[in-house]
Design an enzyme around this catalytic site. Structure first.
Site, PDB file in Angstrom:
ATOM      1  N   LYS A  14       0.832  -1.216   0.000  1.00 26.64           N
ATOM      2  CA  LYS A  14       0.000   0.000   0.000  1.00 26.64           C
ATOM      3  C   LYS A  14       0.861   1.258   0.000  1.00 26.64           C
ATOM      4  CE  LYS A  14      -2.161  -1.002   3.917  1.00 26.64           C
ATOM      5  NZ  LYS A  14      -1.555  -2.265   4.350  1.00 26.64           N
ATOM      6  N   ARG A  88      -9.364   0.925   9.127  1.00 27.54           N
ATOM      7  CA  ARG A  88      -8.980  -0.436   9.483  1.00 27.54           C
ATOM      8  C   ARG A  88     -10.069  -1.136  10.282  1.00 27.54           C
ATOM      9  NH1 ARG A  88      -3.055   0.662   9.276  1.00 27.54           N
ATOM     10  NH2 ARG A  88      -1.900  -1.283   9.459  1.00 27.54           N
ATOM     11  N   ARG A 127      12.035  -5.939   5.072  1.00 25.28           N
ATOM     12  CA  ARG A 127      11.771  -4.567   4.645  1.00 25.28           C
ATOM     13  C   ARG A 127      12.575  -3.529   5.439  1.00 25.28           C
ATOM     14  NH1 ARG A 127       5.589  -2.454   4.628  1.00 25.28           N
ATOM     15  NH2 ARG A 127       5.702  -2.624   6.888  1.00 25.28           N
ATOM     16  N   ARG A 161      11.467  -0.840  10.710  1.00 26.12           N
ATOM     17  CA  ARG A 161      10.387  -0.515  11.637  1.00 26.12           C
ATOM     18  C   ARG A 161      10.412  -1.448  12.837  1.00 26.12           C
ATOM     19  NH1 ARG A 161       4.847   0.232   8.311  1.00 26.12           N
ATOM     20  NH2 ARG A 161       4.116  -0.833  10.172  1.00 26.12           N
ATOM     21  N   ARG A 172      -0.285  -8.347  13.833  1.00 28.05           N
ATOM     22  CA  ARG A 172      -0.843  -7.412  12.838  1.00 28.05           C
ATOM     23  C   ARG A 172      -1.739  -8.150  11.857  1.00 28.05           C
ATOM     24  NH1 ARG A 172       4.651  -5.087  10.896  1.00 28.05           N
ATOM     25  NH2 ARG A 172       3.511  -3.785   9.419  1.00 28.05           N
TER      26      ARG A 172
HETATM   27  P1  AMP Z   1       1.008   0.747   9.086  1.00 25.17           P
HETATM   28  O1  AMP Z   1       2.152   1.661   8.885  1.00 25.17           O
HETATM   29  O2  AMP Z   1      -0.201   1.121   8.279  1.00 25.17           O
HETATM   30  O3  AMP Z   1       1.363  -0.709   8.931  1.00 25.17           O
HETATM   31  O4  AMP Z   1       0.560   0.915  10.625  1.00 25.17           O
HETATM   32  C1  AMP Z   1       1.437   0.612  11.682  1.00 25.17           C
HETATM   33  C2  AMP Z   1       0.666   0.483  12.999  1.00 25.17           C
HETATM   34  O5  AMP Z   1       0.014   1.721  13.302  1.00 25.17           O
HETATM   35  C3  AMP Z   1      -0.462  -0.543  13.003  1.00 25.17           C
HETATM   36  O6  AMP Z   1       0.003  -1.858  13.275  1.00 25.17           O
HETATM   37  C4  AMP Z   1      -1.348  -0.003  14.125  1.00 25.17           C
HETATM   38  O7  AMP Z   1      -0.776  -0.252  15.404  1.00 25.17           O
HETATM   39  C5  AMP Z   1      -1.258   1.505  13.884  1.00 25.17           C
HETATM   40  N1  AMP Z   1      -2.293   1.980  12.933  1.00 25.17           N
HETATM   41  C6  AMP Z   1      -2.077   2.520  11.702  1.00 25.17           C
HETATM   42  N2  AMP Z   1      -3.234   2.866  11.101  1.00 25.17           N
HETATM   43  C7  AMP Z   1      -4.225   2.516  11.988  1.00 25.17           C
HETATM   44  C8  AMP Z   1      -5.640   2.580  11.943  1.00 25.17           C
HETATM   45  N3  AMP Z   1      -6.295   3.080  10.867  1.00 25.17           N
HETATM   46  N4  AMP Z   1      -6.329   2.129  13.034  1.00 25.17           N
HETATM   47  C9  AMP Z   1      -5.692   1.641  14.106  1.00 25.17           C
HETATM   48  N5  AMP Z   1      -4.361   1.516  14.207  1.00 25.17           N
HETATM   49  C10 AMP Z   1      -3.614   1.946  13.158  1.00 25.17           C
END
Ligand code: AMP
Length: 216
Positions: A14, A88, A127, A161, A172
């Site tokens: 994404k 989400r 990554r 990360r 996740r």
């Molecule tokens: P990402 O970078 O999109 O993989 O997000 C990393 C982490 O941020 C996720 O595993 C969640 O802990 C938190 N997070 C990101 N976006 C959301 C969302 N829309 N709702 C809840 N938690 C989020």
């Protein structure tokens, strides 16, 4: 300009595709993950709490992320949004519909990036990204031309990360299947869902997304 959601599990690509759309079409990437990682470095109590939740691979509360998105949408009239990692949960999806409606905007497409779980583990655990410009690399499939040096900006500040490890990834994925995957049915029922093969070559995925956008 169109407003779209990129929907898919962690590691589906994404963020990578969103960055291309920003470069090629001048769209605006709204990644709640990036926003939360920024909040984390602020050192505030909220930032610290969020950091712990993220490191475990759990979702942060709907209120926090909806608040972040609301701020961005209302502060940027032009649109052309790519929602990356948001919504989400069903509650977030309803809140987004309400927000778009309230600000007189439309959601034009929801693009599901389809990938299988085995591929996700390999993608995520290898990554890393450039800490300066955000370019995404992979130890096996997409290493920088010179080890440790960003192809795009020349920075040597490469970062992994905190949640890109196998344990956090399992959590996740669990969160994705329990709370996020119902959005596929939700947007299908709203007649807004399209899908692309997220396992195809990066350029082929970009082309598939581009052709969906041109139809939207
Ligand atoms: P990402 O970078 O999109 O993989 O997000 C990393 C982490 O941020 C996720 O595993 C969640 O802990 C938190 N997070 C990101 N976006 C959301 C969302 N829309 N709702 C809840 N938690 C989020």
């Amino acid at each position: 300009m169109v407003n779209i959601i990129l929907l898919g599990p962690p590691g589906a690509g994404k963020g990578t595709q969103a960055k291309r759309l920003v470069e090629e079409r001048g769209m605006v990437q709204l990644s709640t993950g990036d926003m939360l990682r920024e909040a984390k470095t602020s050192g505030t109590e909220m930032g610290n709490r969020v950091a712990e939740v993220m490191a475990r691979g759990e979702l942060v509360t709907d209120e926090i992320v909806i608040g972040l998105i609301e701020e961005k949408i209302t502060g940027h009239a032009g649109g052309g949004f790519i929602f990356d990692g948001f919504p989400r949960t069903l509650k977030q999806a309803d809140a987004l519909a309400e927000l778009m409606n309230r600000t007189g905007q439309t959601l034009d497409a929801v693009i599901e990036m389809q990938v299988d779980d085995a591929a996700l583990v390999a993608r995520i655990t290898g990554r890393f990204t450039c800490g300066n410009c955000g370019e995404v690399y992979h130890e096996v499939t997409r290493p920088p031309k010179v080890a440790g040096v960003c192809d795009v900006c020349g920075s040597t500040d490469m970062r992994k990360r905190a949640d890109d490890n196998e344990d956090a990834l399992k959590q996740r994925l669990m969160e994705y299947y329990k709370k996020t995957s119902p959005l596929i049915g939700y947007y299908y029922a709203k007649n807004q869902l399209s899908a692309v093969d997220g396992l195809a070559e990066m350029d082929a995925v970009s082309e598939a997304i581009a052709s969906l956008l041109d139809k939207a």
